[in-house]
Design a protein around this motif. Structure first.
Motif, PDB file in Angstrom:
ATOM      1  N   LEU A 110       0.841  -1.197   0.000  1.00 18.62           N
ATOM      2  CA  LEU A 110       0.000   0.000   0.000  1.00 18.62           C
ATOM      3  C   LEU A 110       0.875   1.246   0.000  1.00 18.62           C
ATOM      4  O   LEU A 110       0.612   2.210  -0.735  1.00 18.62           O
ATOM      5  N   GLY A 111       1.949   1.224   0.801  1.00 14.22           N
ATOM      6  CA  GLY A 111       2.862   2.360   0.836  1.00 14.22           C
ATOM      7  C   GLY A 111       3.470   2.614  -0.532  1.00 14.22           C
ATOM      8  O   GLY A 111       3.549   3.748  -1.008  1.00 14.22           O
ATOM      9  N   LEU A 112       3.856   1.532  -1.183  1.00 14.40           N
ATOM     10  CA  LEU A 112       4.448   1.609  -2.514  1.00 14.40           C
ATOM     11  C   LEU A 112       3.478   2.254  -3.483  1.00 14.40           C
ATOM     12  O   LEU A 112       3.834   3.166  -4.240  1.00 14.40           O
ATOM     13  N   ILE A 113       2.254   1.760  -3.486  1.00 17.74           N
ATOM     14  CA  ILE A 113       1.239   2.278  -4.394  1.00 17.74           C
ATOM     15  C   ILE A 113       0.984   3.754  -4.100  1.00 17.74           C
ATOM     16  O   ILE A 113       0.943   4.588  -5.008  1.00 17.74           O
ATOM     17  N   THR A 114       0.852   4.057  -2.825  1.00 22.07           N
ATOM     18  CA  THR A 114       0.590   5.443  -2.433  1.00 22.07           C
ATOM     19  C   THR A 114       1.724   6.350  -2.896  1.00 22.07           C
ATOM     20  O   THR A 114       1.496   7.450  -3.403  1.00 22.07           O
ATOM     21  N   HIS A 115       2.920   5.852  -2.758  1.00 23.94           N
ATOM     22  CA  HIS A 115       4.077   6.629  -3.200  1.00 23.94           C
ATOM     23  C   HIS A 115       4.012   6.890  -4.704  1.00 23.94           C
ATOM     24  O   HIS A 115       4.201   8.018  -5.161  1.00 23.94           O
ATOM     25  N   LYS A 116       3.696   5.849  -5.460  1.00 23.10           N
ATOM     26  CA  LYS A 116       3.604   6.001  -6.918  1.00 23.10           C
ATOM     27  C   LYS A 116       2.513   6.998  -7.269  1.00 23.10           C
ATOM     28  O   LYS A 116       2.669   7.815  -8.175  1.00 23.10           O
ATOM     29  N   ILE A 117       1.403   6.877  -6.566  1.00 16.94           N
ATOM     30  CA  ILE A 117       0.297   7.791  -6.838  1.00 16.94           C
ATOM     31  C   ILE A 117       0.740   9.230  -6.630  1.00 16.94           C
ATOM     32  O   ILE A 117       0.481  10.102  -7.464  1.00 16.94           O
ATOM     33  N   SER A 118       1.458   9.475  -5.546  1.00 17.01           N
ATOM     34  CA  SER A 118       1.830  10.874  -5.312  1.00 17.01           C
ATOM     35  C   SER A 118       2.852  11.335  -6.346  1.00 17.01           C
ATOM     36  O   SER A 118       2.822  12.492  -6.760  1.00 17.01           O
TER      37      SER A 118
ATOM     38  N   MET B  66      -3.221  -8.483  -7.170  1.00 17.68           N
ATOM     39  CA  MET B  66      -3.483  -7.955  -8.507  1.00 17.68           C
ATOM     40  C   MET B  66      -3.263  -9.072  -9.521  1.00 17.68           C
ATOM     41  O   MET B  66      -2.207  -9.705  -9.540  1.00 17.68           O
ATOM     42  N   PRO B  67      -4.244  -9.343 -10.375  1.00 14.78           N
ATOM     43  CA  PRO B  67      -4.084 -10.420 -11.360  1.00 14.78           C
ATOM     44  C   PRO B  67      -3.122 -10.007 -12.467  1.00 14.78           C
ATOM     45  O   PRO B  67      -2.947  -8.813 -12.735  1.00 14.78           O
ATOM     46  N   GLN B  95      -6.306  -0.076  -7.234  1.00 17.22           N
ATOM     47  CA  GLN B  95      -5.581  -1.083  -6.476  1.00 17.22           C
ATOM     48  C   GLN B  95      -5.392  -0.628  -5.032  1.00 17.22           C
ATOM     49  O   GLN B  95      -5.484  -1.438  -4.107  1.00 17.22           O
ATOM     50  N   GLN B  96      -5.171   0.673  -4.863  1.00 15.06           N
ATOM     51  CA  GLN B  96      -5.043   1.216  -3.511  1.00 15.06           C
ATOM     52  C   GLN B  96      -6.310   0.902  -2.705  1.00 15.06           C
ATOM     53  O   GLN B  96      -6.229   0.420  -1.569  1.00 15.06           O
ATOM     54  N   ASP B  97      -7.455   1.135  -3.327  1.00 19.71           N
ATOM     55  CA  ASP B  97      -8.709   0.843  -2.644  1.00 19.71           C
ATOM     56  C   ASP B  97      -8.825  -0.636  -2.321  1.00 19.71           C
ATOM     57  O   ASP B  97      -9.228  -1.021  -1.220  1.00 19.71           O
ATOM     58  N   VAL B  99      -6.479  -2.842  -1.928  1.00 18.14           N
ATOM     59  CA  VAL B  99      -5.548  -3.251  -0.874  1.00 18.14           C
ATOM     60  C   VAL B  99      -6.030  -2.752   0.476  1.00 18.14           C
ATOM     61  O   VAL B  99      -5.990  -3.484   1.475  1.00 18.14           O
ATOM     62  N   THR B 100      -6.523  -1.521   0.505  1.00 18.27           N
ATOM     63  CA  THR B 100      -7.041  -0.977   1.760  1.00 18.27           C
ATOM     64  C   THR B 100      -8.181  -1.855   2.280  1.00 18.27           C
ATOM     65  O   THR B 100      -8.219  -2.208   3.460  1.00 18.27           O
ATOM     66  N   ALA B 101      -9.082  -2.225   1.366  1.00 12.56           N
ATOM     67  CA  ALA B 101     -10.203  -3.072   1.763  1.00 12.56           C
ATOM     68  C   ALA B 101      -9.702  -4.413   2.280  1.00 12.56           C
ATOM     69  O   ALA B 101     -10.194  -4.944   3.271  1.00 12.56           O
ATOM     70  N   GLN B 102      -8.697  -4.940   1.584  1.00  8.42           N
ATOM     71  CA  GLN B 102      -8.143  -6.232   1.987  1.00  8.42           C
ATOM     72  C   GLN B 102      -7.560  -6.174   3.385  1.00  8.42           C
ATOM     73  O   GLN B 102      -7.725  -7.102   4.174  1.00  8.42           O
ATOM     74  N   ILE B 103      -6.845  -5.076   3.661  1.00  6.73           N
ATOM     75  CA  ILE B 103      -6.242  -4.933   4.982  1.00  6.73           C
ATOM     76  C   ILE B 103      -7.339  -4.881   6.038  1.00  6.73           C
ATOM     77  O   ILE B 103      -7.248  -5.532   7.087  1.00  6.73           O
ATOM     78  N   ALA B 104      -8.408  -4.149   5.731  1.00  5.00           N
ATOM     79  CA  ALA B 104      -9.517  -4.058   6.681  1.00  5.00           C
ATOM     80  C   ALA B 104     -10.093  -5.448   6.935  1.00  5.00           C
ATOM     81  O   ALA B 104     -10.296  -5.861   8.078  1.00  5.00           O
ATOM     82  N   GLN B 105     -10.325  -6.179   5.828  1.00  2.00           N
ATOM     83  CA  GLN B 105     -10.888  -7.530   5.927  1.00  2.00           C
ATOM     84  C   GLN B 105      -9.982  -8.432   6.758  1.00  2.00           C
ATOM     85  O   GLN B 105     -10.429  -9.167   7.645  1.00  2.00           O
ATOM     86  N   LEU B 106      -8.692  -8.367   6.466  1.00  2.00           N
ATOM     87  CA  LEU B 106      -7.740  -9.219   7.183  1.00  2.00           C
ATOM     88  C   LEU B 106      -7.678  -8.845   8.654  1.00  2.00           C
ATOM     89  O   LEU B 106      -7.578  -9.719   9.513  1.00  2.00           O
TER      90      LEU B 106
END
Lengths: 140, 140
Positions: A110-118, B66-67, B95-97, B99-106
Motif C-alpha cells: 500500500l505504501g508503494l502504491i501510495t508513493h507512486k500515486i503521489s 493484482m491479477p 488497487q489502492q482501494d 488493498v485498503t479493503a483487503q487490509i480491513a478484511q484481514l
DNA sequence: CTACGAGTTAGAGCCGACTCTAGATCAACC
DNA sequence: GGTTGATCTAGAGTCGGCTCTAACTCGTAG
C-alpha cells in the motif's frame, strides 16, 4: 414464504454467506461443514443458524488465504470435540501469524502504491515534460 | 563468476525476485515486462537493474492480489509513456482501494482468530469440562 | 394438470498462475 | 574432447477452487 426461523434453504444460505449454491454443495462434499446438513422434504438441504455462523467463519478464513484442506482439518478437530484444544490452538496461531504477515506485506505494498500515486500526481500537476519518471520507492 | 554489475542471468534474477526461472519466462511471454529482455551470448536473457526493480514491484502487486492481466495493463501504460498518467492514476487508485479493503478484511479476520485463540486458551486453563464452547465472536 | 422455480446428483469443464518436460545449445572446466 | 550445468524453445500438465451441465424430483400457483 414461510419463515420458521429455524431451517434455511441452500439458496438462502448462499445469499447470507455470499457463497454460490454450487460452492455450498462443494464445501459439504469437501467436509468443510461441521455436521452433515439436515435434509427436509424431498431430500433438500436444511441449514441451521449454526451452519451459517460456521460458514461465515469459513468465508473469513478463506478470504484470509487459508486453503480448504486447512479449513477441513480445523473442522475435523472441532467436530472431534474436546481434547484437541492444543492442536486447535496450534492451527489458529499459525493462521494468526500468516494473517499478521499478510497485513504487514499488504501495508508495505500500500505504501508503494501510495508513493507512486503521489509521484504521478505531482508529475501531472507540474505538467509532465520528460519521459515517465520512474521514481524509486522510499523503501521496500 | 564475472560480475560486470550490469547484466544478470535469469537464474540470478530468479534468486533476487523469488520468482522461478519458469515464472520469469512466463511473465515475459505474458507481456509483464516493460521492455523485451536483452539477449547475450547464445540467446540468453540478460536482465538489467531496472528489470529487477520492476519485477520486485510486480511481485508486490501480485502478492496484493493484482491479477496478471491488470499488471500487464499497467505495464502497457507505463511502456506507452507520457500522456497516460490519468489512466495510470486510475489503475493505481483502484488497487489502492482494493488493498485498503483487503487490509480491513484481514484485520477483521485477525480479530476473529485472536478471539478464538483466547477462548480456547481460557478453556484449557480452566480445565475443559463441557463440550467445545463455540464462543460467538464479538463482532463480524 | 401443467408449467415454473428451486432443489437434487454425479461428473465434466474452466480459469489463473504457474510448473514441468523434452530436446537442443552453449560456456567453461578438466 | 568430453562432461557439467545453466540456458533456450514450444508446448503439455498441474493444482486449487470453484462453476457449470444434464437429467431428474419436488411443491406450489395458475
Amino acid at each position: 414464504m414461510s419463515e420458521p426461523n429455524q431451517g434455511l434453504s441452500i439458496g438462502q444460505v448462499a445469499e447470507l454467506t455470499g457463497l454460490s449454491v454450487h460452492a455450498l454443495r462443494f464445501y459439504e462434499r469437501e467436509g468443510i461443514l461441521l455436521t452433515s446438513v439436515r435434509r427436509g422434504a424431498g431430500g433438500r438441504r436444511v441449514y441451521g443458524a449454526g451452519d451459517v455462523e460456521w460458514l461465515h467463519l469459513c468465508v473469513s478464513l478463506r478470504a484470509s488465504g487459508m486453503p480448504l484442506p486447512a479449513i477441513r482439518q480445523y473442522a475435523d478437530l472441532v467436530r472431534r470435540g474436546a481434547g484437541n484444544e492444543e492442536h486447535l490452538l496450534t492451527l489458529l496461531r499459525q493462521q494468526q501469524d500468516r494473517v499478521t504477515a499478510q497485513i504487514a506485506q499488504l501495508t508495505g505494498t500500500l505504501g508503494l502504491i501510495t508513493h507512486k500515486i503521489s509521484s504521478y500526481t505531482r508529475e501531472l500537476a507540474q505538467g509532465a515534460t520528460g519521459p515517465i519518471t520512474c521514481t524509486p520507492p522510499p523503501r521496500t
